[in-house]
Design a protein around this motif. Structure first.
Motif, mmCIF file in Angstrom:
data_model
loop_
_atom_site.group_PDB
_atom_site.id
_atom_site.type_symbol
_atom_site.label_atom_id
_atom_site.label_comp_id
_atom_site.label_asym_id
_atom_site.label_seq_id
_atom_site.Cartn_x
_atom_site.Cartn_y
_atom_site.Cartn_z
ATOM 1 N N THR A 1 53.094 79.846 9.827
ATOM 2 C CA THR A 1 52.258 81.315 9.732
ATOM 3 C C THR A 1 53.316 82.026 10.592
ATOM 4 O O THR A 1 53.894 81.170 10.856
ATOM 5 C CB THR A 1 50.927 81.935 9.970
ATOM 6 O OG1 THR A 1 51.078 81.675 11.711
ATOM 7 C CG2 THR A 1 49.823 81.054 9.370
ATOM 8 N N ALA B 1 38.673 79.655 4.833
ATOM 9 C CA ALA B 1 39.215 79.554 6.066
ATOM 10 C C ALA B 1 39.420 80.471 7.547
ATOM 11 O O ALA B 1 38.892 80.929 7.449
ATOM 12 C CB ALA B 1 41.134 79.970 5.438
ATOM 13 N N ILE C 1 40.763 80.720 10.797
ATOM 14 C CA ILE C 1 42.294 81.019 11.448
ATOM 15 C C ILE C 1 42.616 81.646 12.655
ATOM 16 O O ILE C 1 40.852 82.125 13.052
ATOM 17 C CB ILE C 1 42.703 82.781 10.319
ATOM 18 C CG1 ILE C 1 43.204 82.093 9.442
ATOM 19 C CG2 ILE C 1 44.330 82.736 10.722
ATOM 20 C CD1 ILE C 1 43.163 83.058 8.011
ATOM 21 N N ARG D 1 38.187 85.468 10.622
ATOM 22 C CA ARG D 1 39.571 85.029 12.278
ATOM 23 C C ARG D 1 38.925 84.790 13.230
ATOM 24 O O ARG D 1 38.425 85.340 13.316
ATOM 25 C CB ARG D 1 40.418 86.620 11.824
ATOM 26 C CG ARG D 1 41.173 86.356 12.650
ATOM 27 C CD ARG D 1 40.944 87.442 14.092
ATOM 28 N NE ARG D 1 42.289 87.192 14.976
ATOM 29 C CZ ARG D 1 42.325 88.629 16.504
ATOM 30 N NH1 ARG D 1 40.357 88.569 17.356
ATOM 31 N NH2 ARG D 1 42.921 88.629 17.381
ATOM 32 N N HIS E 1 41.919 75.753 9.940
ATOM 33 C CA HIS E 1 42.719 75.471 8.730
ATOM 34 C C HIS E 1 44.731 76.334 9.058
ATOM 35 O O HIS E 1 45.613 75.598 8.765
ATOM 36 C CB HIS E 1 42.380 76.425 7.626
ATOM 37 C CG HIS E 1 41.284 76.017 7.055
ATOM 38 N ND1 HIS E 1 39.725 76.001 7.662
ATOM 39 C CD2 HIS E 1 40.830 75.461 5.753
ATOM 40 C CE1 HIS E 1 38.817 75.593 6.610
ATOM 41 N NE2 HIS E 1 39.009 74.900 5.883
ATOM 42 N N ALA E 2 44.305 77.322 9.663
ATOM 43 C CA ALA E 2 45.507 78.022 10.257
ATOM 44 C C ALA E 2 44.916 78.864 11.747
ATOM 45 O O ALA E 2 44.308 78.642 12.575
ATOM 46 C CB ALA E 2 46.022 78.731 9.279
ATOM 47 N N GLY F 1 37.128 83.670 4.766
ATOM 48 C CA GLY F 1 37.751 83.639 5.834
ATOM 49 C C GLY F 1 37.053 84.237 7.112
ATOM 50 O O GLY F 1 36.600 85.296 7.399
ATOM 51 N N TYR G 1 51.710 87.061 7.472
ATOM 52 C CA TYR G 1 50.711 88.198 7.823
ATOM 53 C C TYR G 1 52.230 89.594 7.479
ATOM 54 O O TYR G 1 52.590 89.382 8.531
ATOM 55 C CB TYR G 1 50.252 87.757 9.072
ATOM 56 C CG TYR G 1 49.033 86.668 8.665
ATOM 57 C CD1 TYR G 1 49.570 85.142 9.131
ATOM 58 C CD2 TYR G 1 47.739 87.138 9.358
ATOM 59 C CE1 TYR G 1 48.587 84.603 9.125
ATOM 60 C CE2 TYR G 1 46.940 85.589 8.879
ATOM 61 C CZ TYR G 1 47.560 84.268 8.450
ATOM 62 O OH TYR G 1 46.425 83.781 8.752
ATOM 63 N N TRP H 1 43.077 91.108 6.368
ATOM 64 C CA TRP H 1 42.243 90.701 7.695
ATOM 65 C C TRP H 1 41.559 91.858 8.488
ATOM 66 O O TRP H 1 42.675 92.725 7.944
ATOM 67 C CB TRP H 1 42.793 89.430 8.355
ATOM 68 C CG TRP H 1 42.763 89.836 10.102
ATOM 69 C CD1 TRP H 1 41.369 90.319 11.005
ATOM 70 C CD2 TRP H 1 43.544 89.579 11.429
ATOM 71 N NE1 TRP H 1 41.932 90.407 12.065
ATOM 72 C CE2 TRP H 1 42.827 90.308 12.495
ATOM 73 C CE3 TRP H 1 44.825 89.263 11.161
ATOM 74 C CZ2 TRP H 1 43.596 90.238 13.304
ATOM 75 C CZ3 TRP H 1 45.341 89.585 12.140
ATOM 76 C CH2 TRP H 1 44.911 89.850 13.182
#
Ligand code: GLC
Ligand code: CA
Length: 533
Positions: free
Chosen positions: A303, A244, A246, A195, A267-268, A193, A360, A40
């Protein structure tokens, strides 16, 4: 395992003392050897850097200090070639005051761009009182008054963070369309993904009520936010492969948190409860249980996060008397026993890398870096520090450039022919914490992370799945993951016996014969307990 790169501080390719894309590309081999599944990247967009790039002036380009879009495209391709997925940081709650839309909005009270933000007349006969008394997470006001082109005082605009970060009006279709296009821009470039910065703050109560201690917040977790993520999910679902979303969602209410993870939303989301939790067995066990229960409600993976670019590094936190983290209580000069903090951080690594779900790692955590607490005040750049009047130490201490090699600063952060020193000074003591100094040293934090990540990849029991708590003495966490894996973490003050096992996979520190010492964790191979059916 998802690794967070904070570009300013990861590696400097061109020697100006600031990390950049060239630096990241030169260190991809390191990340691959560490065993990361995805990276990320914190924001790298054109920005006046009023909040270290979380004030974005153009969401579809790269700030020249970091490099070019072409370099980023190459970086994404090179990461993919190494089997590493990429996640970009999108900041949808606010932009930079330098963003063309906001500049147009400021230029005239009649500009259509005004509608894209929260411009509002002030209270009182002369409009001199700000529209609400909402308090910023950055301390201080959330409204700034504008000046009309004729020089008279004008409307106010909302900024939940710094004045250089005006909030978008997400009720406006143009804002929604713009961000849907920005998502596509990055997904089209192959990122895996997104963030989402300040993900719970996008929607506001348009009636602008005051915040009350017991009522719902008018700007955090307003229900209308979910509709935004449903539309974003339709976009990621329309792309090939797994893409994803996030969310950065800080919410105390677990059910409200889980709402963001419904099957048609994100997703998260980052687990800040775990990050803020005390180094205490009962507290951690309760946090883990609540996390798993909340995620089970919506069938989403949990997570596990120990640190990021906003919080005190956990080596330092865990060495303090109060091992919790919260922005509200972050203060200058709280003593820390770094040796104790390091021992606990090693045990915490084995804990977080063996819990069910995604882990993470924030850059430098694998080197055991501590929070740098003695950065001279005039070198600190974080608006949190300045806006708090110096009460809050700010977040620069966890953003100090990474030490890669060598005996003295810049520790390989910048090339030998660098023209400038790192943008924040590195402690001389980091000579023992460089990646080069730790590589091959079996006792080092780096080798612990490498071994743990390799084991995590190899063990069928790890990653997604379930877990079962095992009976354990007071102050000890023990859980099983099938098939055949057990993690034991001793948070008590005495050494404890291990449960029956057939082999030792990894320990965060030396064992005392067959006793697990305080602040130590171990991964065990245990007899298969789930019979195959
Ligand atoms: C998020 C970021 C933080 C930033 C803030 C405002 O919390 O992680 O670094 O200052 O949003 O964008
Ligand atoms: Ca640079």
């Amino acid at each position: 395992m998802i690794y967070q790169v904070y570009p300013r501080s990861f590696a400097d390719g061109n020697g100006d003392g600031i990390g950049d894309i060239a630096g990241i590309r030169s260190r991809l081999g390191y990340l691959s050897a560490l065993g990361v599944d995805a990276i990320w990247f914190s924001p790298w967009y054109p920005s006046p850097m009023a909040d270290a790039g979380y004030d974005v002036a153009d969401y579809r380009d790269i700030d020249p200090v970091f490099g070019t879009l072409t370099e980023v495209e190459a970086l994404i391709a090179e990461a993919h070639a190494l089997g590493i997925r990429t996640i970009v940081d999108v900041v949808p709650n606010h932009c930079s005051a330098a963003h063309p839309w906001f500049q147009a909005a400021l230029a005239s009270p009649d500009a259509p761009e005004r509608e894209l933000f929260w411009f509002h007349p002030g209270r009182g006969p002369d409009g001199a009182r700000k529209p609400t008394d909402w308090v910023s997470p950055f301390a201080g006001d959330t409204w700034t008054r504008t000046t009309n082109p004729d020089g008279t005082p004008g409307d106010w605009y909302l900024h939940l963070f710094a004045p250089e970060q005006p909030d978008f009006n997400w009720d406006h279709p143009r804002v929604r369309a713009e961000f849907e296009d920005i998502l596509r821009f990055w997904l089209d470039r192959g990122v895996d993904g997104i963030r989402i910065d300040s993900a719970a703050m996008l929607a506001k109560d348009p009636t602008l009520p005051e915040a009350t201690p017991d009522g719902p917040s008018p700007f955090v977790d307003v229900d209308a936010v979910h509709d935004i993520y449903r539309s974003w999910r339709r976009i990621t679902d329309s792309y090939p492969g797994d893409r994803a979303l996030i969310g950065e969602v800080w919410l105390p209410d677990h059910r409200r948190f889980a709402n963001y993870l419904r099957p048609d939303e994100l997703h998260a989301a980052f687990n800040f409860d775990f990050l803020g939790c005390a180094w205490d067995a009962d507290a951690l066990r309760a946090c883990i249980d609540t996390t798993l229960t909340a995620h089970a409600l919506v069938d989403a993976p949990a997570t596990w996060v120990l640190s990021n670019h906003d919080v005190t590094r956990h080596v330092t936190r865990y060495g303090r008397e109060d091992t919790t983290f919260s922005f509200a209580t972050k203060r200058e000069g709280v003593p820390s026993d770094l040796e104790l903090g390091t021992r606990r951080a090693r045990a915490a690594a084995l804990l977080s890398l063996s819990l069910p779900g995604a882990a993470y790692v924030y850059q430098g955590e694998e080197l055991g870096l501590w929070e740098v607490e003695d950065i001279p005040h005039d070198l600190r750049q974080d608006p949190m520090h300045v806006r708090s009047g110096g009460v809050d130490p700010g977040r620069d201490g966890c953003r100090v450039p990474i030490p890669w090699s060598g005996e003295t600063p810049p520790f390989g952060f910048s090339p030998d022919n660098a023209t400038a020193t790192p943008w924040l000074p590195q402690p001389a003591d980091w000579k023992d914490r460089t990646a080069a100094a730790q590589a091959g040293d079996g006792q080092s934090m780096l080798e612990l992370y490498r071994a743990a990540i390799a084991t995590r990849r190899a063990e069928r029991a790890l990653g997604d799945g379930g877990m079962t708590w095992l009976p354990a003495p007071d102050g000890v966490l023990a859980f099983r993951r099938d098939p055949g894996f057990t993690c034991v973490v001793n948070l008590s003050t005495t050494a404890v016996p291990l449960p029956p096992y057939t082999g030792r996979l990894l320990a965060s520190g030396p064992l005392d014969d067959d006793l697990l010492p305080p602040d130590t964790a171990v991964w065990l191979r245990t007899p298969e307990t789930t019979p195959a059916t």
